[in-house]
Design an enzyme around this catalytic site. Structure first.
Site, PDB file in Angstrom:
ATOM      1  N   HIS A 147      30.073  49.708  60.734  1.00 18.97           N
ATOM      2  CA  HIS A 147      29.659  49.697  62.272  1.00 18.97           C
ATOM      3  C   HIS A 147      29.266  50.667  62.112  1.00 18.97           C
ATOM      4  CE1 HIS A 147      31.578  45.968  60.624  1.00 18.97           C
ATOM      5  NE2 HIS A 147      32.493  46.112  61.343  1.00 18.97           N
ATOM      6  N   THR A 170      32.603  44.484  51.765  1.00 17.86           N
ATOM      7  CA  THR A 170      31.835  45.149  50.663  1.00 17.86           C
ATOM      8  C   THR A 170      31.985  47.075  51.110  1.00 17.86           C
ATOM      9  OG1 THR A 170      30.768  43.056  51.965  1.00 17.86           O
ATOM     10  CG2 THR A 170      29.288  45.049  50.579  1.00 17.86           C
ATOM     11  N   ALA A 171      32.305  47.501  51.384  1.00 19.44           N
ATOM     12  CA  ALA A 171      32.473  48.685  51.823  1.00 19.44           C
ATOM     13  C   ALA A 171      33.258  49.450  50.455  1.00 19.44           C
ATOM     14  CB  ALA A 171      32.445  49.207  53.137  1.00 19.44           C
ATOM     15  N   SER A 189      32.954  39.290  54.757  1.00 22.96           N
ATOM     16  CA  SER A 189      32.323  40.843  53.912  1.00 22.96           C
ATOM     17  C   SER A 189      31.944  40.027  52.479  1.00 22.96           C
ATOM     18  CB  SER A 189      33.293  41.844  53.021  1.00 22.96           C
ATOM     19  OG  SER A 189      34.032  42.480  54.529  1.00 22.96           O
TER      20      SER A 189
END
Length: 281
Positions: free
Chosen positions: A156, A109-110, A57
């Site tokens: 995703h 990162t989310a 990430s």
């Protein structure tokens, strides 16, 4: 020379690594050992410097040491990205302050985007982590639907094809576009150990060749990605691939570099991370 390369089984990664995994593109004198793991597992392995090259990430890079970012292989959202869902719609964004939220790992990162957005929407010093439940990304939809948590952060393929009965509360791709003045959203990157020396640049070129080969043999590469489809239909997988394996995946160039800089700068200004030095290969 043997090089351990980590990547996820997700559609975009599987598509990009197809030609390498199948021996369609190679580097003379280099033998590749593939390590296929969930993204948060790869993030943790990178923190321990267990892999020579790996997908991680963009958030996780801020905590790594001894890695450079490859120009090829990154996943950028173009005005789209992770989404927050729940079983019921909400009347005000303030309701998020009281929800238990499932996330696919605190190094993703989310999660970084969610933390930044919640601080902006709610209060600057709120303890976001207190409401967070970490779990595998592919368990989040079920956890929300069964009321184990109040909301879930989807990444995703789930972000474009989430289950019936779920409602979108927050689109982090849209939020990012506003705060970044329209820059692409850097979600996943590939990194190489600095100890590899000149091999790093060769691997970056190899990955670029692999992506080009996959697009030249699109159906075959999607067939390969379907091995890891987790029940998603071929149309969804192909759509997800086209979304995230875009021109910036071939070479992030200055646009991608500036987007990474912006991500780290915004997170640092909110006191979440120390802004890392970006080393590109």
């Amino acid at each position: 020379m043997r090089v351990r390369i980590g990547h996820t089984p997700d559609a975009d990664d599987a598509f990009m690594f197809y030609a390498i995994a199948e021996g369609k593109v190679t580097i003379e004198g280099v033998e590749v050992e593939h390590v296929v793991e969930d993204i948060e597992r790869l993030n943790r392995m990178a923190l321990r410097n267990e892999l020579d090259v790996t997908a991680i990430s963009a958030h996780a890079y801020a905590y790594t040491k001894g890695y450079a970012i490859l120009r090829s292989g990154a996943s950028f959202g173009l005005s789209y990205g992770p989404i927050l869902v729940a079983r019921h719609a909400i009347s005000s964004i303030d309701e998020l302050a009281y929800m238990r939220i499932a996330v696919p790992g605190k190094l993703t990162t989310a999660y970084l985007l969610l933390e930044m957005a919640l601080r902006d929407y709610l209060q600057k010093d709120m303890d976001v982590a207190a409401k967070i439940v970490e779990m595998r990304f592919d368990e989040i939809e079920d956890a929300v639907l069964s009321s184990k948590v109040d909301a879930g952060l989807l990444i995703h393929e789930a972000q474009i094809a989430y289950r019936q009965g779920l409602h979108k509360l927050l689109d982090l791709g849209e939020w990012w576009s506003k705060v970044s003045n329209g820059l692409p959203l850097p979600l996943g990157i590939d990194v190489a150990s600095l100890s590899l020396g000149e091999i790093s640049s060769k691997i970056s070129i190899l990955l670029k060749q692999s992506i080009a080969y996959a697009y030249e043999h699109f159906d075959d590469a999607v067939d390969y990605a379907m091995r890891y489809s987790r029940g998603k239909d071929r149309g969804t997988i192909a759509r997800f691939v086209r979304m995230y394996v875009n021109d910036l995946a071939m070479d992030m160039d200055e646009v991608g570099y500036n987007a990474l800089k912006r991500l780290y700068s915004l997170a640092s200004s909110r006191g979440i991370i120390n802004e890392p030095k970006i080393i590109l290969v």
